[in-house]
Every structure is written in C-alpha cells, then in structure tokens.
Write an enzyme that holds these catalytic residues in place. Sequence first.
Site, PDB file in Angstrom:
ATOM      1  N   SER A 682       0.803  -1.228   0.000  1.00  0.00           N
ATOM      2  CA  SER A 682       0.000   0.000   0.000  1.00  0.00           C
ATOM      3  C   SER A 682       0.833   1.274   0.000  1.00  0.00           C
ATOM      4  O   SER A 682       0.275   2.373  -0.088  1.00  0.00           O
ATOM      5  CB  SER A 682      -0.937   0.000   1.222  1.00  0.00           C
ATOM      6  OG  SER A 682      -0.201  -0.055   2.424  1.00  0.00           O
ATOM      7  N   LYS A 725      -5.961   3.456   8.757  1.00  0.00           N
ATOM      8  CA  LYS A 725      -5.055   4.422   8.127  1.00  0.00           C
ATOM      9  C   LYS A 725      -5.628   5.839   8.173  1.00  0.00           C
ATOM     10  O   LYS A 725      -4.907   6.803   8.473  1.00  0.00           O
ATOM     11  CB  LYS A 725      -4.793   3.995   6.683  1.00  0.00           C
ATOM     12  CG  LYS A 725      -4.031   2.686   6.563  1.00  0.00           C
ATOM     13  CD  LYS A 725      -3.890   2.258   5.112  1.00  0.00           C
ATOM     14  CE  LYS A 725      -3.125   0.944   5.003  1.00  0.00           C
ATOM     15  NZ  LYS A 725      -3.007   0.455   3.613  1.00  0.00           N
TER      16      LYS A 725
END
Length: 788
Positions: A682, A725
């Site tokens: 990611s 996140k």
Amino acid sequence: MPPDPSPGTVLTLPVLPLKNTVLFPYLFMPLAAGRPASLAAIEAALSSEDKTFVAVAQRDASVDRPGPDDLYTVGTRAVVKKMARSDETVELLVQGIERVRILEMEQTEPFFKARVQALPAPDDKGTEVDAMFRAVLEMARRALELAQPQGQFNLEQLVSQAGDPLRLAYMFGSMLSLEVAKEQALLEANSRLEALRLLHGYLAYEVQVLELRQKIASQAQSEMTKEQRDYMLRQQMRAIQDELGEKPPEKAEIDLLRKRLTEADLPDEVRKEAERELNRLERMPAAAPDFQLTRTYLELILELPWRKRTVDTIDLAQARQVLDEDHYDVEEIKDRILEHLAVLKLNPQAKAPILCFVGPPGVGKTSLGQSIGRAMGRKFERASLGGLHDEAELRGHRRTYIGAMPGRIIQAIRRAGVNNPVLMLDEVDKLGRDFRGDPAAALLEILDPAQNHSFRDNYLDLPFDLSGVFFITTANTLDTIPKPLLDRMEVLRLAGYSEEEKAIIARRYLLPRRLSEAGLKPEQLTIPDDTLRRIISRYTREAGLRQLEQMLGRLARKAAFHFASGRTEPITVLPGDLPEYLGPERFRPELARSALPPGVATGLAWTESGGEVLYVEASLLPRGRRLRLTGQLGNVMRESALAAQSFVWAHADRLGIDPKEFSQTGVHIHVPAGAVPKDGPSAGVAMVTALASLYSGVPARSDTAMTGEITLTGLVLPIGGVKEKVLAAHRAGIRRVILPKENEKDLPELPAQVRQEVEFVFVSQIDEVLAAALTRIPSPKAAAAAAS
C-alpha cells in the site's frame, strides 16, 4: 619353609606376574597359571631345591604379555606348597615369605628371571603405632558388624593368630578386595605406622559403603513392612465393617456411581459404554492401577451435559440493550448477533454460527464474547489457544497414557454444565505446530458444523454433539491462520478506535470501572475532557484501550492514596497535572510536517496496533547507479519501490523529468522509523509521489497523505485497513487523504466526525495521484528547456 635370607641378600629367582591381585608376606593364596611365560616360571621354581619364586603384580591387568615395565618393582618372595596340573593350567597354593625389590631383569624369555633384594621387615614400635593399631581394630570391628550382623567372625581370634600388627594389616588388605594399586601401596609401606594408616583409610571407606548399603536395605524393608501393615489393617477394617453391616468405601462409591448412572439422562451408546465400564470396575480390586482411572472416566461421563441445554433468551430488544450497555459502536457485530437470535426465534433447531473476531489488541474482542453470552442468556467459557503446540490439548490424550485427561473443548463443556454454551477460543492465530501434531488441523473438525455433531475426544472416545455450541474465535491477524480453517469461520473485523471514540468509551466504561475498583466515588475524582484527550494522545499509542485503562487506573490509585491519607476535597486533574500523576509524556503524536522538501511524501500504513503515518524520503546519489532501500522494508515493499522507480523512469518526459537523471544518478529511499519492520504493497503511491517529487524538484503537499498499490501500467489498486489508516492521518492533523477509487465503499466504516473533517480524493491512475499530491506538475516543455 626355606630359611629367610638376611635383609639385603641378593637372589636370582623366576618372576611370576599376577593379574588383579597382590601376594602379601605370611599369607597363603591359591593361584591358577595358564600363560606360557607363567607356566615356564613355575616349572623353573619347582625344579629348584627350595621351590621359591617372586610374585609381582601387573600394573595393567588387560596386558596379556607384560614386559618388564608393566610390572611393579616391589613383590613378594613365595614358596609353592601344593600343585595340581590340568590340560592347560597349573593350580598352585603358595605362601608369601618376604618382600623383595627387583634390581635387574636378567631374563625375559621364555620367562622372567630377575635379581632381587630382600627388604627388611618393618619393626617400628611406640605409642603412635599402638594407637593406630587400636583404631584399625575398632574400624575392622565396625566393618565386620555391618558385613556380618550375626557375628559369625571372631576378630579377637584373628588378632591372636596374627600376632604382629603388620601381619594383621596384610591379612585385612587381602580380605577387603581392594584395587591392585591400593594393595601394592600397602605392600610397599616401609613402616608399620604407614601400613596401618593406609589400612585405616581403606577400612573407613569400606565402612561408609556398608553403612549406605544397610540404610538402603533398611528403607526398602520398612516400605515393605508398611505395605504389609496397611494391607492387614484394611483387611481388619473390612471384617469390622462386615460385622457392623456397613459397606466398604469402594463398594459404597461404586453404588453411588451406579445410582448416578441410573438417574443420568444419557444417549443409548453412552449408557451402554458407561455400564460396561462400571461392571468392570466392580470386579476390579481397589488397589489395582486401573481402578482410579476407570472411576475418573465414569465421573467424566456422568458430569458431561449430554442433553442439558440452556434455553435461549429470544428478546431482541433486551439483547440490543445488553450489547449497547457493554460495548460502544461495533454495530456490525451487534447486528450479526441480533440476526442469529432472530433466526433462533423462528427456527430453534438452527445451527450456531462460528464467528472470528479479528482486530488489534485491546479493542474488546474477549469482552464482546462475554456480552454475547449474556445477551443470549447462555453460559460463557473461554479457552486460550496462544502458544498451543500439542494436538492432544484439544482432542485429549488416550487413556492408555499416564496422566491422560480430556481435551480443552470437553473440559470447557464440562465446566459450563450445558452443551450449548458460548465458547470463545482466544488467540487462534497464535497456534503452534511441531512433531506432536497440528492443533489447527484438530480445529477443522471442531469448527465444522457438518462434522462436530459427533466429535470424539481421544480420552472420552464417545461421540459428543458440539453443534449447539456458539463458537467464537479471536485473532490479531489472519495471516497465520490456515486457509481451510479460515473458510469455516465468519470473519468480523474490529478496527481501532479514534480519539473521539476512545474518549467516549473511557467516559462511559473505563473510568467508572477504575473508580469502583479503587473504592472512589465519581464526585471524588474529576477528569476534564482536555485532560482525557491529553492522556489519549500523549500517554498511549494503540488502536485498543488497554494502555488507556492502565493510565486511568494509575490516576485512580493516586487519588485513592490522597484520600486514604486524610484528604477530603475532591480532586480535579488538569492537563498540566499529568506529569505529576503519570510521569513525563511517553509519546509525541506523528504530526503533519508543515512543509515537505522535494523527495518526501506522506504515506499511511496498517499495523496490528492500528494505523501509522509514514514519511517516504528519497534522495539523489550523484554518480550512483542503483536504487538503495533502508528502513527495514519487506520484500513486497521493496518491489513496490522498484515498480515506482520504473514507472517514473518510463514516463519521465510526460512528467517533466530529464531521463538522464536516472542513468547518471542513483537514488536512496528511506522509510522511518528504521527500527520498525515494514511490509505491504500500500505504500506504492507514496513512493511514486516521492520519486516524482525528487526528480522534478516539485515538493508534495504537506497536508495530504496517501495509500494505494500501484502497477507498472499506472493503475492504482485497492488496499485494506482503510479505517485504521484514515484514523492515523486524522490523529496526525492531516485533513486530506488520497485513496484508491475502489476503496470508496469503505468510507461508511469511518466515524461521522472523521468523514466530515477529512477531504478524500479517490484515484484510479497514478497520474491522478501526482496531480493531487504534488504542488504542481512541470510541463514537458519546461523540462526540455531546462535540459537544453
């Protein structure tokens, strides 16, 4: 006996080597000779007038053909008294005469012949010799008492026959079965005192050995005597009970087991096996090893809830209230429990689901299982699987093994007392595996609704129905759970909490609980919202709530100390008071950097303890030729960096970058903090942005964080852990986040306040990422002009 030559007389005599023994002067000894050299020496002695020879001990008995160096230098002159021949050996009865020293070996073949010198007999006297002689006699008397308790040996008669203390020393030395080296030392002693001291030491050691042997024999005899005594007492007690008309304890216990078996509600197959074992127990003596094992097995059968169930409380409104009282948010899990209750209300025979709660430590997975049991009105049991290596811990051990016991599943059902409890299997992701088996493979049957209706524990060896058990497993990550096991479970994720959610949970649940545990009333300790937010941000760093609860507990204990010391005024903890109560601040939040230089981009990462903000830093290396990566990056993250560099290189013209930069300079990518391992795809968009910013000289926006996987063709692929996140970016003060377009569906998981305060940019191409992340995109013409 031939006359003794005067001391110092030198004679030439045959030499007979002796194995494992020493011949002492004055004593008789039988000998058997079979070696050719020994037979030749004996023949030479017999051919002489006085039939004498020298007997010398070998240093090493394993040497079959000894040389002169293999023999001791002091031996005994002996005379042959009797002789008997056989086919291969000669048997002799010899008597020692005096000690001699070998001066020179004159002949070695076919037998040894040596010049020997007679040694004077020790004749020292005095009080010290007398004292040592008496000590030897006392020690010898003690040894004889231990060796022959019946007193068959007359020590006084032996002393009177020996006469001389030295002769008695030689006699005891031959009787003690000493090592050859010790016997030789006794023979070589040049004085009576020295010989008596050596003998005293040998006798003392022998006494110690005999005393220890007697102690061991006495202990064994006392144990046998105790067993015989216990047996006779039991027999007498049994006779008394028969006279009084009372049953023996074993008989009464068996009758009680039979009564319980008659009253128990057991399946037919189980009852048949239990009656067979009980009949076998009746025929078995109480002292038999299998008696207690069989009794324990029958007690397990009778205590298991074969048909006993808890009647479910099917009140959806009450269940919702219970779940809301115990836990804040987690609406998805609450809805799933209410759905199952609704199904049970319409179909009571429906099978229980198998849920898997996945989330960081401290988010409430275990306590949620307890709340589910309370909401359904069922018993709750928990079994920890962390670090479990042995499959038998789950399936049980076979009864043939010593110390066998049922597995943890059957034990939990036994403790619950019903066959449909809520059973939580904690830490299923931390199962081990070694030569004893794979516990995860055993869970395949336990957690399979198509098989667990007839689960067989190795110890019980009877089918037990687990289909009514509401299984809940917990894990911090799914990576270590085998795929076949994961397919049997319905995964429900518990993400970390935002600061606002933590403050609400602390105010509703944690603080009242800690105050109650410390014995404080709510009005005695006040923690304002500013103080609570400071504790969350500066004293804890976690996705869950454990550290926060520990900090609140410390505050409550500090306050309790003040009140116990005599304080009466309420305490209000202000943000400035926290260093006094909790010490210096432990963490400084990863705040957004006010300005980013070219080559730095803000990324987002997921960890088991929640989300983290990562800054990807890139720097050019003049005259370098390769890509250097640091920061404990895993293989996947390294490949993302290579893909990012290849994309920027391939599209250099379109991005306004001089292609010569790639061939003339190297690049170094670092991801702090260096001590924390990192991996995953990611960070791809952050690495592309950092490299594009580095090569073009255009800085990235400092108010923007990003996450997403990239491809060489410029696509941005979806990622996981969006909630964690975004919450990490929100905690750091970042209010603009770039996400893959396909992750737009994950936004409803975020708290409403976070969705309102954060601007989301959804992208599907790397070009869109750069347009949103960089402060500007240089035009190709500008890059060409700069190159010229």
